[in-house]
Motif scaffolding. Structure first.
Motif, mmCIF file in Angstrom:
data_model
loop_
_atom_site.group_PDB
_atom_site.id
_atom_site.type_symbol
_atom_site.label_atom_id
_atom_site.label_comp_id
_atom_site.label_asym_id
_atom_site.label_seq_id
_atom_site.Cartn_x
_atom_site.Cartn_y
_atom_site.Cartn_z
ATOM 1 N N GLN A 46 96.942 40.924 -16.978
ATOM 2 C CA GLN A 46 97.065 39.584 -17.551
ATOM 3 C C GLN A 46 95.704 38.889 -17.585
ATOM 4 N N CYS A 81 104.695 31.736 -15.767
ATOM 5 C CA CYS A 81 105.041 32.876 -16.627
ATOM 6 C C CYS A 81 104.405 34.179 -16.142
ATOM 7 N N TRP A 102 99.880 40.843 -24.212
ATOM 8 C CA TRP A 102 100.398 39.497 -23.968
ATOM 9 C C TRP A 102 101.904 39.496 -23.685
ATOM 10 N N TRP A 105 103.958 36.455 -22.480
ATOM 11 C CA TRP A 105 104.341 35.379 -23.406
ATOM 12 C C TRP A 105 105.855 35.168 -23.439
ATOM 13 N N LYS A 106 106.609 36.247 -23.347
ATOM 14 C CA LYS A 106 108.074 36.097 -23.413
ATOM 15 C C LYS A 106 108.670 35.570 -22.112
ATOM 16 N N ARG A 108 107.549 32.804 -20.743
ATOM 17 C CA ARG A 108 107.403 31.347 -20.748
ATOM 18 C C ARG A 108 108.791 30.747 -20.844
#
Length: 109
Positions: A46, A81, A102, A105-106, A108
């Protein structure tokens, strides 16, 4: 690189922390804790994806957002996240091989 640094984490509840490019562990035996190491390796990925400094800015900003919303340090930490992804996938040793760019991102909210 994994570094055991008992003094840094001595008086905390933290078992491990990743500060690119290092993983700091509280206990020597945690070097063999595959789940903890995988969790921290997810954070390394990350951090690389966000070019390191933006990761830390986002992490701290999101922590404070959740802290002010819930007034609970542990809940704020667990709602970030990056932590949500790492906790969700820490058991999967193959995750980093198949992880998409990324992927946090899901996670969040």
């Amino acid at each position: 690189m994994i570094i055991v640094c008992q003094t840094l984490l001595k008086n905390t509840k933290i078992s491990g922390i990743t500060l690119f490019p290092f993983i700091f562990l509280k206990k020597k035996e945690d070097k063999y804790n595959a789940v903890l190491i995988n969790h921290e390796k997810i954070h390394l990925r990350q951090q690389l994806e966000l070019l390191i400094i933006p990761f830390y800015i986002w992490y701290v900003a999101e922590y404070f957002y959740w802290y002010f919303k819930y007034k609970d340090t542990y809940l704020a930490y667990r709602r970030i996240c990056f932590e949500r992804e790492a906790f969700a996938k820490e058991q999967s040793t193959q995750y980093l091989k198949e992880r998409k760019f990324w992927a946090f991102w899901k996670y969040r909210v």
